[in-house]
Write a protein that holds these residues in place. Structure first.
Motif, PDB file in Angstrom:
ATOM      1  N   LEU A  80      54.756  41.478  15.677  1.00 43.31           N
ATOM      2  CA  LEU A  80      54.395  42.014  14.411  1.00 43.31           C
ATOM      3  C   LEU A  80      55.766  42.711  13.956  1.00 43.31           C
ATOM      4  CD1 LEU A  80      52.032  42.299  12.581  1.00 43.31           C
ATOM      5  CD2 LEU A  80      51.658  44.546  13.068  1.00 43.31           C
ATOM      6  N   GLN A  81      56.322  41.993  12.946  1.00 43.89           N
ATOM      7  CA  GLN A  81      57.420  42.428  11.978  1.00 43.89           C
ATOM      8  C   GLN A  81      56.892  43.293  10.990  1.00 43.89           C
ATOM      9  OE1 GLN A  81      61.087  42.188  12.960  1.00 43.89           O
ATOM     10  NE2 GLN A  81      61.061  43.798  11.245  1.00 43.89           N
ATOM     11  N   MET A  82      57.151  44.715  10.929  1.00 41.20           N
ATOM     12  CA  MET A  82      56.772  45.401   9.835  1.00 41.20           C
ATOM     13  C   MET A  82      57.914  45.979   9.006  1.00 41.20           C
ATOM     14  SD  MET A  82      53.859  47.549  12.110  1.00 41.20           S
ATOM     15  CE  MET A  82      55.041  48.655  12.856  1.00 41.20           C
ATOM     16  N   ASN A  83      57.996  45.808   7.842  1.00 41.44           N
ATOM     17  CA  ASN A  83      58.960  45.882   6.764  1.00 41.44           C
ATOM     18  C   ASN A  83      58.723  46.933   5.709  1.00 41.44           C
ATOM     19  OD1 ASN A  83      60.772  44.548   8.329  1.00 41.44           O
ATOM     20  ND2 ASN A  83      60.367  42.460   7.037  1.00 41.44           N
ATOM     21  N   SER A  84      59.367  47.603   5.169  1.00 36.26           N
ATOM     22  CA  SER A  84      58.789  48.438   3.967  1.00 36.26           C
ATOM     23  C   SER A  84      57.736  49.221   4.480  1.00 36.26           C
ATOM     24  CB  SER A  84      58.528  47.788   2.785  1.00 36.26           C
ATOM     25  OG  SER A  84      59.624  46.808   2.365  1.00 36.26           O
ATOM     26  N   LEU A  85      57.950  49.865   5.572  1.00 37.82           N
ATOM     27  CA  LEU A  85      56.899  51.046   6.170  1.00 37.82           C
ATOM     28  C   LEU A  85      56.571  52.209   5.186  1.00 37.82           C
ATOM     29  CD1 LEU A  85      57.786  50.443   9.835  1.00 37.82           C
ATOM     30  CD2 LEU A  85      55.442  50.049   8.756  1.00 37.82           C
ATOM     31  N   GLU A  86      55.346  52.342   5.377  1.00 38.47           N
ATOM     32  CA  GLU A  86      54.919  53.415   4.192  1.00 38.47           C
ATOM     33  C   GLU A  86      54.142  54.566   5.447  1.00 38.47           C
ATOM     34  OE1 GLU A  86      52.081  51.087   1.876  1.00 38.47           O
ATOM     35  OE2 GLU A  86      53.500  50.333   0.512  1.00 38.47           O
ATOM     36  N   PRO A  87      53.987  55.635   4.953  1.00 35.78           N
ATOM     37  CA  PRO A  87      53.504  56.902   5.494  1.00 35.78           C
ATOM     38  C   PRO A  87      52.078  56.466   5.904  1.00 35.78           C
ATOM     39  CG  PRO A  87      54.836  57.755   3.949  1.00 35.78           C
ATOM     40  CD  PRO A  87      54.907  56.405   3.759  1.00 35.78           C
ATOM     41  N   GLU A  88      51.205  55.720   4.932  1.00 36.43           N
ATOM     42  CA  GLU A  88      49.881  55.321   5.190  1.00 36.43           C
ATOM     43  C   GLU A  88      49.823  54.498   6.420  1.00 36.43           C
ATOM     44  OE1 GLU A  88      51.432  56.679   2.161  1.00 36.43           O
ATOM     45  OE2 GLU A  88      51.217  54.533   1.655  1.00 36.43           O
ATOM     46  N   ASN A  89      50.853  53.721   6.964  1.00 37.56           N
ATOM     47  CA  ASN A  89      51.095  52.791   8.079  1.00 37.56           C
ATOM     48  C   ASN A  89      50.937  53.250   9.254  1.00 37.56           C
ATOM     49  OD1 ASN A  89      53.166  50.736   5.971  1.00 37.56           O
ATOM     50  ND2 ASN A  89      50.883  50.554   6.110  1.00 37.56           N
ATOM     51  N   THR A  90      51.019  54.986   9.151  1.00 40.53           N
ATOM     52  CA  THR A  90      50.899  55.646  10.533  1.00 40.53           C
ATOM     53  C   THR A  90      49.615  55.501  11.362  1.00 40.53           C
ATOM     54  OG1 THR A  90      52.598  57.215   9.736  1.00 40.53           O
ATOM     55  CG2 THR A  90      51.074  57.845  11.505  1.00 40.53           C
ATOM     56  N   ALA A  91      49.720  54.817  12.437  1.00 37.00           N
ATOM     57  CA  ALA A  91      48.585  54.504  13.252  1.00 37.00           C
ATOM     58  C   ALA A  91      48.949  54.063  14.704  1.00 37.00           C
ATOM     59  CB  ALA A  91      47.627  53.462  12.715  1.00 37.00           C
ATOM     60  N   THR A  92      47.901  54.031  15.713  1.00 37.45           N
ATOM     61  CA  THR A  92      48.179  53.291  16.877  1.00 37.45           C
ATOM     62  C   THR A  92      47.719  51.790  16.751  1.00 37.45           C
ATOM     63  OG1 THR A  92      47.498  55.293  17.981  1.00 37.45           O
ATOM     64  CG2 THR A  92      47.576  53.352  19.160  1.00 37.45           C
ATOM     65  N   TYR A  93      48.923  51.089  16.984  1.00 34.89           N
ATOM     66  CA  TYR A  93      48.551  49.626  16.790  1.00 34.89           C
ATOM     67  C   TYR A  93      48.162  49.005  18.084  1.00 34.89           C
ATOM     68  CZ  TYR A  93      50.607  50.120  11.861  1.00 34.89           C
ATOM     69  OH  TYR A  93      50.590  50.054  10.514  1.00 34.89           O
ATOM     70  N   CYS A  94      47.175  48.191  18.199  1.00 37.23           N
ATOM     71  CA  CYS A  94      46.730  47.447  19.142  1.00 37.23           C
ATOM     72  C   CYS A  94      46.614  45.881  19.268  1.00 37.23           C
ATOM     73  CB  CYS A  94      45.445  48.143  19.750  1.00 37.23           C
ATOM     74  SG  CYS A  94      45.284  49.762  19.972  1.00 37.23           S
ATOM     75  N   CYS A  95      47.032  45.379  20.214  1.00 36.80           N
ATOM     76  CA  CYS A  95      46.803  43.720  20.515  1.00 36.80           C
ATOM     77  C   CYS A  95      45.797  43.563  20.919  1.00 36.80           C
ATOM     78  CB  CYS A  95      47.957  43.485  21.176  1.00 36.80           C
ATOM     79  SG  CYS A  95      48.306  41.922  21.534  1.00 36.80           S
ATOM     80  N   ASP A  96      44.968  42.519  20.471  1.00 35.46           N
ATOM     81  CA  ASP A  96      43.643  42.163  20.856  1.00 35.46           C
ATOM     82  C   ASP A  96      43.602  40.490  21.010  1.00 35.46           C
ATOM     83  OD1 ASP A  96      40.680  41.323  19.051  1.00 35.46           O
ATOM     84  OD2 ASP A  96      40.855  41.608  21.149  1.00 35.46           O
ATOM     85  N   ALA A  97      43.236  39.854  22.227  1.00 33.41           N
ATOM     86  CA  ALA A  97      43.631  38.526  22.438  1.00 33.41           C
ATOM     87  C   ALA A  97      41.890  38.219  22.429  1.00 33.41           C
ATOM     88  CB  ALA A  97      44.142  38.503  23.770  1.00 33.41           C
ATOM     89  N   GLN A  98      41.654  37.148  21.544  1.00 30.53           N
ATOM     90  CA  GLN A  98      40.329  36.520  21.542  1.00 30.53           C
ATOM     91  C   GLN A  98      40.265  35.277  21.757  1.00 30.53           C
ATOM     92  OE1 GLN A  98      38.251  37.706  18.093  1.00 30.53           O
ATOM     93  NE2 GLN A  98      38.930  39.737  18.115  1.00 30.53           N
ATOM     94  N   GLN A  99      39.208  34.741  22.586  1.00 31.61           N
ATOM     95  CA  GLN A  99      39.071  33.219  22.638  1.00 31.61           C
ATOM     96  C   GLN A  99      37.554  33.033  22.408  1.00 31.61           C
ATOM     97  OE1 GLN A  99      39.559  31.402  26.443  1.00 31.61           O
ATOM     98  NE2 GLN A  99      39.600  29.447  25.659  1.00 31.61           N
ATOM     99  N   PRO A 100      36.970  33.052  21.147  1.00 35.56           N
ATOM    100  CA  PRO A 100      35.698  32.901  20.701  1.00 35.56           C
ATOM    101  C   PRO A 100      34.822  31.818  21.621  1.00 35.56           C
ATOM    102  CG  PRO A 100      37.072  32.982  18.741  1.00 35.56           C
ATOM    103  CD  PRO A 100      38.030  32.690  20.084  1.00 35.56           C
ATOM    104  N   LEU A 101      35.210  30.706  22.000  1.00 34.57           N
ATOM    105  CA  LEU A 101      34.509  29.785  22.615  1.00 34.57           C
ATOM    106  C   LEU A 101      33.831  30.243  23.921  1.00 34.57           C
ATOM    107  CD1 LEU A 101      35.811  26.581  21.492  1.00 34.57           C
ATOM    108  CD2 LEU A 101      33.747  27.630  20.554  1.00 34.57           C
ATOM    109  N   ALA A 102      34.830  30.873  24.564  1.00 38.94           N
ATOM    110  CA  ALA A 102      34.354  31.539  25.874  1.00 38.94           C
ATOM    111  C   ALA A 102      34.176  32.973  25.732  1.00 38.94           C
ATOM    112  CB  ALA A 102      35.866  31.620  26.677  1.00 38.94           C
TER     113      ALA A 102
END
Length: 117
Positions: A80-102
């Motif tokens: 995740l390339q994040m440019n022009s970051l703003e204070p409102e973007n402050t957070a914990t960023y989590c990755c999620d892998a989904q395989q809906p059919l399974a």
């Protein structure tokens, strides 16, 4: 055993950039939709972006034009390339892998992003 390990977070000034990475292991990476979510203090989890297994991408309106999601299937990593970051973007960023059919859904521990004004 499936593992998702995020990295790349940190402290950055407003207007700056960060590149997050999520390294996956223990799953067939190409079959998974890879999402980034974030959660700010006192707020609920928020969708940021997704790299669909079919190759396309989608973004939350709030990050369109500033954030870019990409995946490297050879290294089983989503970025995740994040440019022009703003204070409102402050957070914990989590990755999620989904395989809906399974009906499988795996989460990483997250990486902290702090944007100072």
């Amino acid at each position: 055993q499936v593992r998702l390990v995020e990295s790349g977070g940190g402290l950055v000034q407003a207007g700056g950039s960060l590149r997050l990475a999520c390294a996956a292991s223990g799953l067939t990476f190409t079959m998974y939709d890879m999402h980034w979510y974030r959660q700010a203090p006192g707020k609920g989890r928020e969708f940021v972006a997704v790299s669909w297994s079919g190759g396309s991408t989608s973004y939350a309106d709030s990050v369109k034009g500033r954030f870019t999601i990409s995946r490297d299937s050879a290294n089983r990593t989503v970025y995740l390339q994040m440019n022009s970051l703003e204070p409102e973007n402050t957070a914990t960023y989590c990755c999620d892998a989904q395989q809906p059919l399974a009906m499988t859904d795996y989460w990483g521990q997250g990486t902290q992003v702090t944007v100072s004004s």
